[in-house]
Design a protein around this motif. Structure first.
Motif, PDB file in Angstrom:
ATOM      1  N   TRP A 138       0.817  -1.219   0.000  1.00 34.32           N
ATOM      2  CA  TRP A 138       0.000   0.000   0.000  1.00 34.32           C
ATOM      3  C   TRP A 138       0.843   1.258   0.000  1.00 34.32           C
ATOM      4  O   TRP A 138       0.462   2.271  -0.570  1.00 34.32           O
ATOM      5  CB  TRP A 138      -1.003   0.002   1.158  1.00 34.32           C
ATOM      6  CG  TRP A 138      -0.375  -0.062   2.534  1.00 34.32           C
ATOM      7  CD1 TRP A 138      -0.155  -1.176   3.272  1.00 34.32           C
ATOM      8  CD2 TRP A 138       0.114   1.029   3.311  1.00 34.32           C
ATOM      9  NE1 TRP A 138       0.448  -0.868   4.455  1.00 34.32           N
ATOM     10  CE2 TRP A 138       0.614   0.485   4.518  1.00 34.32           C
ATOM     11  CE3 TRP A 138       0.179   2.411   3.118  1.00 34.32           C
ATOM     12  CZ2 TRP A 138       1.173   1.279   5.524  1.00 34.32           C
ATOM     13  CZ3 TRP A 138       0.737   3.198   4.131  1.00 34.32           C
ATOM     14  CH2 TRP A 138       1.217   2.635   5.305  1.00 34.32           C
ATOM     15  N   GLU A 139       2.022   1.183   0.615  1.00 31.29           N
ATOM     16  CA  GLU A 139       2.884   2.366   0.597  1.00 31.29           C
ATOM     17  C   GLU A 139       3.271   2.707  -0.842  1.00 31.29           C
ATOM     18  O   GLU A 139       3.242   3.844  -1.264  1.00 31.29           O
ATOM     19  CB  GLU A 139       4.169   2.107   1.399  1.00 31.29           C
ATOM     20  CG  GLU A 139       3.984   2.179   2.899  1.00 31.29           C
ATOM     21  CD  GLU A 139       5.234   1.741   3.649  1.00 31.29           C
ATOM     22  OE1 GLU A 139       5.930   0.824   3.159  1.00 31.29           O
ATOM     23  OE2 GLU A 139       5.507   2.296   4.712  1.00 31.29           O
ATOM     24  N   ARG A 140       3.599   1.672  -1.595  1.00 32.19           N
ATOM     25  CA  ARG A 140       4.030   1.888  -2.970  1.00 32.19           C
ATOM     26  C   ARG A 140       2.847   2.263  -3.849  1.00 32.19           C
ATOM     27  O   ARG A 140       2.975   3.109  -4.744  1.00 32.19           O
ATOM     28  CB  ARG A 140       4.743   0.639  -3.490  1.00 32.19           C
ATOM     29  CG  ARG A 140       6.022   0.342  -2.715  1.00 32.19           C
ATOM     30  CD  ARG A 140       6.844  -0.745  -3.344  1.00 32.19           C
ATOM     31  NE  ARG A 140       7.382  -0.376  -4.636  1.00 32.19           N
ATOM     32  CZ  ARG A 140       8.486   0.358  -4.811  1.00 32.19           C
ATOM     33  NH1 ARG A 140       9.165   0.782  -3.763  1.00 32.19           N
ATOM     34  NH2 ARG A 140       8.906   0.642  -6.026  1.00 32.19           N
ATOM     35  N   GLU A 141       1.709   1.648  -3.573  1.00 34.32           N
ATOM     36  CA  GLU A 141       0.516   2.008  -4.360  1.00 34.32           C
ATOM     37  C   GLU A 141       0.172   3.475  -4.173  1.00 34.32           C
ATOM     38  O   GLU A 141      -0.140   4.186  -5.124  1.00 34.32           O
ATOM     39  CB  GLU A 141      -0.668   1.137  -3.920  1.00 34.32           C
ATOM     40  CG  GLU A 141      -0.646  -0.241  -4.560  1.00 34.32           C
ATOM     41  CD  GLU A 141      -1.634  -1.192  -3.904  1.00 34.32           C
ATOM     42  OE1 GLU A 141      -1.436  -2.399  -4.052  1.00 34.32           O
ATOM     43  OE2 GLU A 141      -2.574  -0.719  -3.234  1.00 34.32           O
ATOM     44  N   ASP A 142       0.234   3.931  -2.914  1.00 30.36           N
ATOM     45  CA  ASP A 142      -0.067   5.346  -2.634  1.00 30.36           C
ATOM     46  C   ASP A 142       0.838   6.268  -3.445  1.00 30.36           C
ATOM     47  O   ASP A 142       0.440   7.349  -3.856  1.00 30.36           O
ATOM     48  CB  ASP A 142       0.127   5.651  -1.145  1.00 30.36           C
ATOM     49  CG  ASP A 142      -1.024   5.110  -0.314  1.00 30.36           C
ATOM     50  OD1 ASP A 142      -1.999   4.620  -0.921  1.00 30.36           O
ATOM     51  OD2 ASP A 142      -0.939   5.166   0.924  1.00 30.36           O
ATOM     52  N   LEU A 143       2.057   5.839  -3.628  1.00 31.82           N
ATOM     53  CA  LEU A 143       3.022   6.668  -4.348  1.00 31.82           C
ATOM     54  C   LEU A 143       3.061   6.347  -5.847  1.00 31.82           C
ATOM     55  O   LEU A 143       3.907   6.871  -6.582  1.00 31.82           O
ATOM     56  CB  LEU A 143       4.423   6.476  -3.737  1.00 31.82           C
ATOM     57  CG  LEU A 143       4.575   6.943  -2.280  1.00 31.82           C
ATOM     58  CD1 LEU A 143       5.876   6.445  -1.671  1.00 31.82           C
ATOM     59  CD2 LEU A 143       4.527   8.464  -2.207  1.00 31.82           C
ATOM     60  N   GLU A 144       2.165   5.447  -6.250  1.00 30.40           N
ATOM     61  CA  GLU A 144       2.061   5.018  -7.658  1.00 30.40           C
ATOM     62  C   GLU A 144       3.396   4.473  -8.172  1.00 30.40           C
ATOM     63  O   GLU A 144       3.854   4.808  -9.273  1.00 30.40           O
ATOM     64  CB  GLU A 144       1.569   6.184  -8.534  1.00 30.40           C
ATOM     65  CG  GLU A 144       0.174   6.638  -8.137  1.00 30.40           C
ATOM     66  CD  GLU A 144      -0.324   7.813  -8.977  1.00 30.40           C
ATOM     67  OE1 GLU A 144       0.434   8.275  -9.834  1.00 30.40           O
ATOM     68  OE2 GLU A 144      -1.459   8.241  -8.761  1.00 30.40           O
ATOM     69  N   LEU A 145       3.988   3.655  -7.355  1.00 31.22           N
ATOM     70  CA  LEU A 145       5.265   3.035  -7.736  1.00 31.22           C
ATOM     71  C   LEU A 145       5.039   1.585  -8.145  1.00 31.22           C
ATOM     72  O   LEU A 145       4.082   0.938  -7.705  1.00 31.22           O
ATOM     73  CB  LEU A 145       6.249   3.084  -6.569  1.00 31.22           C
ATOM     74  CG  LEU A 145       6.672   4.472  -6.093  1.00 31.22           C
ATOM     75  CD1 LEU A 145       7.455   4.373  -4.787  1.00 31.22           C
ATOM     76  CD2 LEU A 145       7.512   5.159  -7.161  1.00 31.22           C
ATOM     77  N   GLU A 146       5.924   1.080  -8.986  1.00 33.28           N
ATOM     78  CA  GLU A 146       5.889  -0.332  -9.369  1.00 33.28           C
ATOM     79  C   GLU A 146       6.264  -1.191  -8.161  1.00 33.28           C
ATOM     80  O   GLU A 146       6.805  -0.687  -7.179  1.00 33.28           O
ATOM     81  CB  GLU A 146       6.931  -0.596 -10.481  1.00 33.28           C
ATOM     82  CG  GLU A 146       6.760   0.250 -11.734  1.00 33.28           C
ATOM     83  CD  GLU A 146       5.537  -0.165 -12.527  1.00 33.28           C
ATOM     84  OE1 GLU A 146       5.217  -1.363 -12.531  1.00 33.28           O
ATOM     85  OE2 GLU A 146       4.893   0.725 -13.111  1.00 33.28           O
ATOM     86  N   ASP A 147       6.017  -2.498  -8.279  1.00 36.95           N
ATOM     87  CA  ASP A 147       6.461  -3.415  -7.231  1.00 36.95           C
ATOM     88  C   ASP A 147       7.980  -3.319  -7.075  1.00 36.95           C
ATOM     89  O   ASP A 147       8.696  -3.049  -8.055  1.00 36.95           O
ATOM     90  CB  ASP A 147       6.099  -4.862  -7.587  1.00 36.95           C
ATOM     91  CG  ASP A 147       4.597  -5.075  -7.476  1.00 36.95           C
ATOM     92  OD1 ASP A 147       3.928  -4.219  -6.877  1.00 36.95           O
ATOM     93  OD2 ASP A 147       4.121  -6.091  -8.007  1.00 36.95           O
ATOM     94  N   VAL A 148       8.460  -3.585  -5.873  1.00 34.89           N
ATOM     95  CA  VAL A 148       9.912  -3.577  -5.650  1.00 34.89           C
ATOM     96  C   VAL A 148      10.523  -4.773  -6.384  1.00 34.89           C
ATOM     97  O   VAL A 148      10.069  -5.908  -6.192  1.00 34.89           O
ATOM     98  CB  VAL A 148      10.239  -3.707  -4.148  1.00 34.89           C
ATOM     99  CG1 VAL A 148      11.743  -3.723  -3.925  1.00 34.89           C
ATOM    100  CG2 VAL A 148       9.606  -2.569  -3.375  1.00 34.89           C
ATOM    101  N   PRO A 149      11.489  -4.531  -7.229  1.00 32.83           N
ATOM    102  CA  PRO A 149      12.088  -5.670  -7.944  1.00 32.83           C
ATOM    103  C   PRO A 149      12.852  -6.578  -6.986  1.00 32.83           C
ATOM    104  O   PRO A 149      13.398  -6.119  -5.983  1.00 32.83           O
ATOM    105  CB  PRO A 149      13.047  -4.994  -8.943  1.00 32.83           C
ATOM    106  CG  PRO A 149      13.295  -3.640  -8.392  1.00 32.83           C
ATOM    107  CD  PRO A 149      12.121  -3.255  -7.566  1.00 32.83           C
TER     108      PRO A 149
END
Ligand code: SF4
Ligand code: SF4
Length: 172
Positions: A138-149
């Motif tokens: 959710w942290e990454r979704e909030d920031l509209e980031l891709e999944d952590v590789p």
């Protein structure tokens, strides 16, 4: 292993049965430890310490315990809550490298299995994934980031195996 730093007991009313000169000798061999005996307990270190209101024992008291030879000092939360800001070291009129001593005490404590659970988990995570913790989706979704590789940790594992990071508790 200790569960969390919060489980370190207060030193209120604690009675110390024995002094261990060997422990003081070991500490005096740590980086900065050679000047331990110069501490005259002015408490200037504690007066500037940003975590002084969070710990069960103050940094100048840690210094006293080291001189007295009280290995119980390794169970104080000061060792783990220290932010390594170096303020105490800068303020010490005796020029004692207090923060450097604390680094050594952290290592001593960890080798004895005295460490907050969070540090132990971070070490495992670093070894397994190359990261200190797993970012939540959710942290990454909030920031509209891709999944952590995924990271390839084969090489870092080799280094950590060679340096013995995962076997610190076995080295005294
Ligand atoms: S500031 Fe230095 S001399 Fe004063 S109590 Fe702290 S370690 Fe000791
Ligand atoms: S280095 Fe650690 S003990 Fe020293 S002042 Fe900063 S937080 Fe306090």
């Amino acid at each position: 292993m200790t569960e969390t730093w919060g489980q370190f007991k207060s030193f209120d009313e604690k009675k110390f049965e024995a002094l261990d000169p060997e422990f003081t000798k070991k500490v005096s061999e740590l980086l900065g430890g050679q000047d331990l005996a110069a501490c005259f307990q002015c408490a200037k270190c504690s007066a500037g310490c940003p975590v002084s209101d969070k710990v069960n024992i103050q940094i100048h008291e840690v210094m006293r315990m080291l001189l007295f030879g009280l290995p119980e000092v390794l169970e104080t939360d000061m060792i783990w809550l220290c932010t390594t800001c170096y303020t105490c070291q800068e303020r010490c009129p005796q020029g004692i490298d207090i923060t450097d001593i604390l680094f050594g005490l952290k290592n001593m404590a960890f080798k004895k299995g005295i460490a907050p659970q969070g540090y132990i988990a971070a070490r495992q995570s670093f070894y397994d994934m190359g990261r200190l913790y797993e970012p939540t989706d959710w942290e990454r979704e909030d920031l509209e980031l891709e999944d952590v590789p995924e990271l390839n940790v084969d090489d870092t594992k080799k280094i950590l195996d060679k340096t013995g990071l995962m076997k610190l508790e076995e080295v005294e």
